[in-house]
Enzyme design. Structure first.
Site, mmCIF file in Angstrom:
data_model
loop_
_atom_site.group_PDB
_atom_site.id
_atom_site.type_symbol
_atom_site.label_atom_id
_atom_site.label_comp_id
_atom_site.label_asym_id
_atom_site.label_seq_id
_atom_site.Cartn_x
_atom_site.Cartn_y
_atom_site.Cartn_z
ATOM 1 N N SER A 142 0.868 -1.128 0.073
ATOM 2 C CA SER A 142 0.060 0.057 0.041
ATOM 3 C C SER A 142 0.847 1.324 -0.006
ATOM 4 C CB SER A 142 -1.097 -0.158 1.238
ATOM 5 O OG SER A 142 -1.504 1.308 1.415
ATOM 6 N N TYR A 156 -2.225 -0.868 10.370
ATOM 7 C CA TYR A 156 -2.253 -1.494 8.729
ATOM 8 C C TYR A 156 -0.882 -1.151 8.066
ATOM 9 C CZ TYR A 156 -3.922 -1.519 3.833
ATOM 10 O OH TYR A 156 -3.626 -1.738 2.707
#
Ligand SMILES: NC(=O)c1ccc[n+]([C@@H]2O[C@H](COP(=O)([O-])OP(=O)(O)OC[C@H]3O[C@@H](n4cnc5c(N)ncnc54)[C@H](OP(=O)(O)O)[C@@H]3O)[C@@H](O)[C@H]2O)c1
Length: 278
Positions: A142, A156
């Protein structure tokens, strides 16, 4: 395409293929004539994606947080197609909690699915790649793993940063002895999937950012086309949003200034007011 036989077909394993980006990648790679092994926990959803992808597709129910499931996925892929050319660690899950709210279970869950799962995948398939001297491992990370700008994603983003490091370490290790094995890090920005609603703590905690302009969401199909291009032409890193390399450079050039802007919500600077009439 090329590389494997006259048809150019590659055998591609995709984890997290039952929805979102993984399903879109499966449809795009199927359209390009590749053979697919699709994995996730929801087998019905996987079968629906397999039908849309068409061609030679094998479905495996697997939870990537379980090493034995990931090893079975590799074994079933090899049994179905005799080889694996590309392994895409795409399964992942977000969180919607700030650092001060995190529980031990939150941290364990984020590390299990976003870090351990891809490591299990890499360790399962690498001996096969090494035996053949060729292969391509793709880890879907990401942009938050490179630039931790969404505070509600907390652990995360940290897990994806760990994944970025591990992917880079592996790439450098393999470059020395196995130059035919490619290792890629893919860093999407916001993509319009069910990711936010599937996130741990979704619906509670601080609201997610929904940027407009260059940080605006991409579609899963846009991102899938870029990942399919990466399968056809490997490279070390892919930012799916073309605005992100410059944003990453700005972040690392001056973290403090970048964070100040982030805290203001990346609001544009106040416009000068026209002078009042005399
Ligand atoms: N959407 C975004 O904005 C965005 C941005 C940057 C990066 N990413 C990354 O892109 C990847 C795909 O995300 P997405 O947007 O497609 O999310 P999504 O729509 O929530 O899909 C996640 C996929 O992962 C699978 N999955 C989750 N936990 C799993 C587990 N333990 N074992 C096996 N499969 C599991 C889910 O299938 P089952 O529930 O059937 O297992 C589903 O197929 C993730 O790695 C995510 O971190 C997404």
């Amino acid at each position: 395409m090329a590389e494997n036989g006259s048809s150019g077909e590659k055998v591609v394993v995709i984890t997290g293929a039952s929805g979102g980006i993984g399903a879109a990648v499966a449809r795009e790679l199927g359209r390009r004539g590749h053979a697919l092994v699709l994995a996730a926990r929801n087998e019905d959803a996987l079968r629906a994606v397999a039908a849309e992808a068409g061609g030679r597709v094998h479905v495996v129910r697997a939870d990537v947080t379980k090493r034995a499931d990931v090893e079975r996925l590799r074994d079933e892929a090899l049994a179905a197609f005799g080889r694996v050319d590309v392994w895409i660690n795409n399964a992942g899950r977000g969180i919607n909690r700030s650092v001060h709210e995190l529980t031990d279970d939150d941290i364990d869950e984020m590390i299990a699915v976003n870090v351990k799962g891809p490591v299990y995948g890499a360790q399962a398939i690498l001996p096969h790649f090494q035996e053949r001297g060729t292969g391509h491992l793709i880890n879907i990370s990401s942009f938050l793993g490179r630039v931790p700008v969404a505070t509600n994603r907390s652990v995360y983003s940290a897990a994806k940063a760990a994944l970025n490091s591990l992917t880079a370490n592996l790439r450098v290790d393999l470059a020395k002895s196995f130059p035919g094995i490619h290792v890629s890090t893919v860093m999407p920005g916001i993509v319009s999937t069910d990711f936010a609603t599937n996130a741990l703590g979704a619906g509670s905690g601080p609201p997610g950012i929904r940027p407009t302009g260059p940080m605006a969401p991409q579609t899963a199909e846009e991102v899938a086309t870029q990942i399919a291009d990466l399968v056809d032409a490997p490279k070390p890193e892919l930012y799916t949003n073309p605005a992100h390399p410059a944003i990453a450079r700005a972040y690392y050039a001056d973290v403090g200034a970048f964070e100040e802007q982030a805290a203001r919500g990346f609001a544009p600077p106040p416009q000068p007011q026209p002078a009042a009439d005399a």
